[in-house]
Design an enzyme around this catalytic site. Sequence first.
Site, PDB file in Angstrom:
ATOM      1  N   LYS A  83      -2.753 -11.246  -6.404  1.00 59.41           N
ATOM      2  CA  LYS A  83      -2.880  -9.812  -6.684  1.00 59.41           C
ATOM      3  C   LYS A  83      -1.697  -9.374  -7.537  1.00 59.41           C
ATOM      4  O   LYS A  83      -0.531  -9.618  -7.188  1.00 59.41           O
ATOM      5  CB  LYS A  83      -2.902  -9.046  -5.362  1.00 59.41           C
ATOM      6  CG  LYS A  83      -3.697  -7.772  -5.392  1.00 59.41           C
ATOM      7  CD  LYS A  83      -3.866  -7.243  -3.969  1.00 59.41           C
ATOM      8  CE  LYS A  83      -4.551  -5.906  -3.951  1.00 59.41           C
ATOM      9  NZ  LYS A  83      -4.562  -5.328  -2.604  1.00 59.41           N
TER      10      LYS A  83
HETATM   11  O1  G3P Z   1      -5.572  -2.936  -0.786  1.00 63.24           O
HETATM   12  C1  G3P Z   1      -5.055  -1.827  -1.384  1.00 63.24           C
HETATM   13  C2  G3P Z   1      -5.707  -0.516  -1.022  1.00 63.24           C
HETATM   14  O2  G3P Z   1      -6.961  -0.691  -0.466  1.00 63.24           O
HETATM   15  C3  G3P Z   1      -4.797   0.397  -0.276  1.00 63.24           C
HETATM   16  O3  G3P Z   1      -5.455   1.478   0.281  1.00 63.24           O
HETATM   17  O4  G3P Z   1      -5.430   3.270   1.968  1.00 63.24           O
HETATM   18  O5  G3P Z   1      -3.249   2.405   1.084  1.00 63.24           O
HETATM   19  O6  G3P Z   1      -4.738   3.787  -0.334  1.00 63.24           O
HETATM   20  P1  G3P Z   1      -4.662   2.803   0.755  1.00 63.24           P
END
Ligand code: G3P
Length: 231
Positions: A83
Site C-alpha cells: 500500500k
Molecule cells: O484502509 C483505509 C481506510 O479504509 C481508512 O478508513 O475510517 O480511517 O477513514 P477511515
Amino acid sequence: MEFFLDTANLVEIREAASWGILDGCTTNPSLIAREGRDFVATIAEICEIVRGPVSAEVVATHAAGMVEEGRLLARISEHVVVKVPLDAEGIKATKILSGEGVRCNVTLCFQPAQALLAAKAGAAYVSPFVGRLDDVGIEGMDLVRQILEIYANYPQYTTKVLVASVRHPMHVVEAARLGADVITLPFGVFRRLVQHPLTDKGIQAFTEDWKKVPDTDIVGQVGRWLEAHGR
Ligand code: G3P
C-alpha cells in the site's frame, strides 16, 4: 464485488473469514498501531488466515524508501499487496514496484485525477476514501463513479477500484450499484450487512411454529425417508 476487511484485528479477521465470503484484507499504519502487535508478524498471520490480497502499507515518504520497504513487504507472502500513498513519491514508487511485479494498492485517493495517475503507474488497486470525503461535505460516491467512468474509457488499465473509508451499509450498496471492484469494510459494517429486524423476527416465528409439527427432527426424518426410498 470482492469483500475485504479493513482491520488488523485477528479476531475480527478470523470471524469474517469463517463466513466463507472474505476475499482479502486492508491495513494501514493507524490500524496496525491500534492492535499494539508486531507489524510483520501481524501481516504474516493475516495472510495465513485470508489467503487473498492483504494490503501492508509503507511508511517512507520518499520513493526510494517506499520501494525498499515495498520490496521487503512483498517477500513476507505472495498475498501481500504493497500500500502506497497517492502523492508524487507514491506514484514513482508504484511505477517501479509494479514494473517488478509487486502489486500496489495506491491509497488516500480523494480526486479522480489521482486515480488516473495510479492506473498509469500500473497500480493493482486504487483506494478512494468515501467516508472521509462525506465527513467534509463532499459526496464520496461521486469520486467512485468518476473513477469507474474514467477507467471504462481506457480498457488497457487493469487497476481495480477498491472503495475504502466505508462507514455504513449504504456505502456498500452504492458501491455495488456503481460496479466497484472491491470494498473494504470495518468489521462493524461487515457484521451489519447481514442484519435486519424482519429477518430475526421471521426466524423466531418459524422456529416457534416448527415446534408444533408432529416430528421436529429433520435429520432423522429425512434419513429414514431416503433409506425407505433407496436413495
Ligand atoms: O484502509 C483505509 C481506510 O479504509 C481508512 O478508513 O475510517 O480511517 O477513514 P477511515
